[in-house]
Design a protein around this motif. Sequence first.
Motif, short mmCIF file in Angstrom:
data_model
loop_
_atom_site.label_atom_id
_atom_site.label_comp_id
_atom_site.label_asym_id
_atom_site.label_seq_id
_atom_site.Cartn_x
_atom_site.Cartn_y
_atom_site.Cartn_z
N LEU A 184 -6.45 -3.28 -0.65
CA LEU A 184 -6.70 -3.34 0.77
C LEU A 184 -5.75 -2.42 1.52
O LEU A 184 -4.68 -2.03 1.01
CB LEU A 184 -6.54 -4.77 1.28
CG LEU A 184 -7.51 -5.81 0.69
CD1 LEU A 184 -7.13 -7.20 1.17
CD2 LEU A 184 -8.95 -5.49 1.07
N LEU A 185 -6.12 -2.08 2.76
CA LEU A 185 -5.26 -1.22 3.56
C LEU A 185 -3.89 -1.85 3.80
O LEU A 185 -2.88 -1.16 3.90
CB LEU A 185 -5.94 -0.91 4.90
CG LEU A 185 -7.08 0.11 4.82
CD1 LEU A 185 -7.89 0.11 6.10
CD2 LEU A 185 -6.55 1.50 4.53
N ASP A 186 -3.84 -3.19 3.88
CA ASP A 186 -2.56 -3.88 4.05
C ASP A 186 -2.09 -4.48 2.72
O ASP A 186 -1.38 -5.48 2.70
CB ASP A 186 -2.65 -4.96 5.13
CG ASP A 186 -3.73 -6.00 4.81
OD1 ASP A 186 -4.44 -5.85 3.80
OD2 ASP A 186 -3.86 -6.98 5.57
N TYR A 213 0.74 3.80 -3.05
CA TYR A 213 0.21 5.10 -3.44
C TYR A 213 -0.68 5.62 -2.32
O TYR A 213 -1.29 4.84 -1.57
CB TYR A 213 -0.59 4.99 -4.74
CG TYR A 213 0.25 4.63 -5.94
CD1 TYR A 213 0.86 5.60 -6.71
CD2 TYR A 213 0.46 3.29 -6.28
CE1 TYR A 213 1.65 5.27 -7.81
CE2 TYR A 213 1.26 2.95 -7.37
CZ TYR A 213 1.84 3.94 -8.13
OH TYR A 213 2.63 3.62 -9.20
N PRO A 214 -0.81 6.93 -2.19
CA PRO A 214 -1.58 7.49 -1.07
C PRO A 214 -3.08 7.26 -1.23
O PRO A 214 -3.62 7.32 -2.34
CB PRO A 214 -1.23 8.98 -1.12
CG PRO A 214 -0.87 9.24 -2.55
CD PRO A 214 -0.19 7.99 -3.02
N ILE A 215 -3.74 7.01 -0.12
CA ILE A 215 -5.20 6.90 -0.12
C ILE A 215 -5.79 8.26 -0.47
O ILE A 215 -5.33 9.29 0.01
CB ILE A 215 -5.69 6.44 1.26
CG1 ILE A 215 -5.22 5.01 1.54
CG2 ILE A 215 -7.20 6.52 1.37
CD1 ILE A 215 -5.51 4.53 2.94
N THR A 223 -4.74 7.07 -5.17
CA THR A 223 -4.53 7.88 -6.37
C THR A 223 -3.19 7.53 -7.01
O THR A 223 -2.13 7.73 -6.42
CB THR A 223 -4.56 9.37 -6.04
OG1 THR A 223 -5.86 9.73 -5.56
CG2 THR A 223 -4.27 10.21 -7.28
N ILE A 224 -3.27 7.00 -8.21
CA ILE A 224 -2.07 6.71 -8.99
C ILE A 224 -1.67 7.92 -9.82
O ILE A 224 -0.49 8.25 -9.94
CB ILE A 224 -2.31 5.49 -9.90
CG1 ILE A 224 -2.52 4.24 -9.03
CG2 ILE A 224 -1.15 5.28 -10.86
CD1 ILE A 224 -2.98 3.04 -9.80
N ASP A 240 2.39 8.60 7.75
CA ASP A 240 0.96 8.57 8.07
C ASP A 240 0.11 8.24 6.85
O ASP A 240 -0.87 7.51 6.93
CB ASP A 240 0.51 9.91 8.66
CG ASP A 240 1.09 10.14 10.05
OD1 ASP A 240 1.43 9.13 10.71
OD2 ASP A 240 1.22 11.31 10.45
N ALA A 241 0.49 8.78 5.69
CA ALA A 241 -0.31 8.57 4.49
C ALA A 241 -0.18 7.17 3.94
O ALA A 241 -1.00 6.71 3.15
CB ALA A 241 0.08 9.58 3.40
N ALA A 242 0.88 6.44 4.35
CA ALA A 242 1.07 5.08 3.84
C ALA A 242 -0.04 4.15 4.30
O ALA A 242 -0.36 3.18 3.64
CB ALA A 242 2.43 4.54 4.28
N GLU A 243 -0.66 4.42 5.46
CA GLU A 243 -1.82 3.69 5.95
C GLU A 243 -1.62 2.18 5.99
O GLU A 243 -2.30 1.41 5.36
CB GLU A 243 -3.05 4.01 5.07
CG GLU A 243 -3.44 5.47 5.07
CD GLU A 243 -4.03 5.92 6.39
OE1 GLU A 243 -4.18 5.08 7.29
OE2 GLU A 243 -4.33 7.10 6.53
#
Length: 525
Positions: free
Chosen positions: A405-407, A412-414, A36-37, A366-369
């Motif tokens: 991608l996750l990496d 921004y938070p997932i 989410t931007i 944790d939210a940075a994933e």
Amino acid sequence: MTDTHPADIEDPAVFTAGVNVRFRNGRVSRGPVFRTIATLDIEPGHAIAIPPSSGGYDEVVIVSADYGKLLRLNGTSFEDVTPEGHTGSADITSITSSFLGGVSYINRESHAPLYKSPGDSTYLTIPAFPDDVRFRVLRAYKDQLIGLGVTKGGRYFPTMVKWSDLTGFGAPPPSWETDSTTNSAGENIVNEMQHSIIDGLALRNSFIIYCTNSVWSMDYTGTDQIYQWTKLFDESGVIAPNCVVQVAGQHFVFDKADIYVHDGIAPRSIASSQVKEFVFDALDTAKAHLCFVTHDARMGEVRFCYPSADRLVGFVNPQTGCNRAAVYNYGNSTWTFYDLPNVTGACRSALISGKSWESDQEVSWDAAEGLFLTSEGDESQHALFVSREAPGQGLTASRLYGLDLLDGTLPYPIEPEAIKPAFVERTGLDLDIIGKNLTQYTHLQAIWPQISVERPEDSYWQFGANDLVNQEPVWSDETSFDPRTESKIDINESGKYLAYRFGLRGTGDFRLSGFDVQLVIRGRR
């Protein structure tokens, strides 16, 4: 490969189903996720990225679905760039956009086209534009604007093409008058066309016009006629506006019954015998106006977005947006599918936020994933999507998403509401490749997965078997597997055809390269 019967697929490395995964470097991994931007206070219908006119960074403009509001993203906030006195309309016609000579253009056939020059604080109606003219689609070609599917004097001309006078940098065209001998504006009804014009897009030195069931080339002649029209091929067209993208001198086209690519000569299906039936059997044709195509150069993917009722969708019963993307990776010629959270448009932009770990306090560890990378100086073109609120699908707000991608590099938070599980599946394995015939049974005893999983507690394996070729496998219960502490999974499945499935819930990543198996071929029956 969803269309070929599983028993007819000889290659055991081919999957028969897969969602929210991608293939790269000989491995299967988690597909990109939505971050989410911004949360939107409008119901979005279109997104456009405007290249910078001199230095600076891209502008992202979001148009509401009713065409009544235009917002420009400025850092982390939005500015209203709606023309003064502009009102929307409650119709479902497509919104199109283009960019020419530093000027952004937005069009809907219910209104006169809008433009914004560099430095303008809002969009404006194109000056000197005829009051009685409207376009189904507005595109740019060379130094002119091209209007396709023209309404003139209250009458619709489905095969009319109308073009502007030549434009200079930083300003809209000075004239659309076709009777003047001192400008280059003109119009033409292409009488040979038997089908309505749907869209058009430049391809190298030509402008390609897509009808419902034919494709034409529009070429500059350098004479008083200015342009000439040539039919390229029949029995192909495009399903809706915004369903063509150019990649490396070719057009990728979402048609009403196929997905094809061409370089201006002849179409070549890239979906036939692979995913064509899966896509079009489930596509909701009553909502075909929602379809669009977007290109992500960073990932080497073309995404064909549409409303679907297929058996694998995560967001069911779409009403106002697309819930499925058929994704073609043109680097390795593979297909996969993504779940889409009711999206209505997409663009690519260098989304510069200037965030660093210290400044990005709203994102927890944790939210940075995954790996946090600063976005300071990141000028990569990121894929952005706009999504409408859909409480019935669990989407409680309209949003601007970044797909990464996750990496990846978007800090921004997932968005939890936009995440659906990932899985791959193979059914109908008859093991002809090792010399087994269909009178014999296979007893699958163990598997050694070559896999890494970020969160093994969110992953699972299932195994199945069936005896009849058109029978669905009988699946085992879900089996957990932690590759950090385990090396194999014990199995007890027997049948003439084998099946397996790997799935991952949540937002962890995985890398699956393959596996070794232990099996026994039993006697004939």
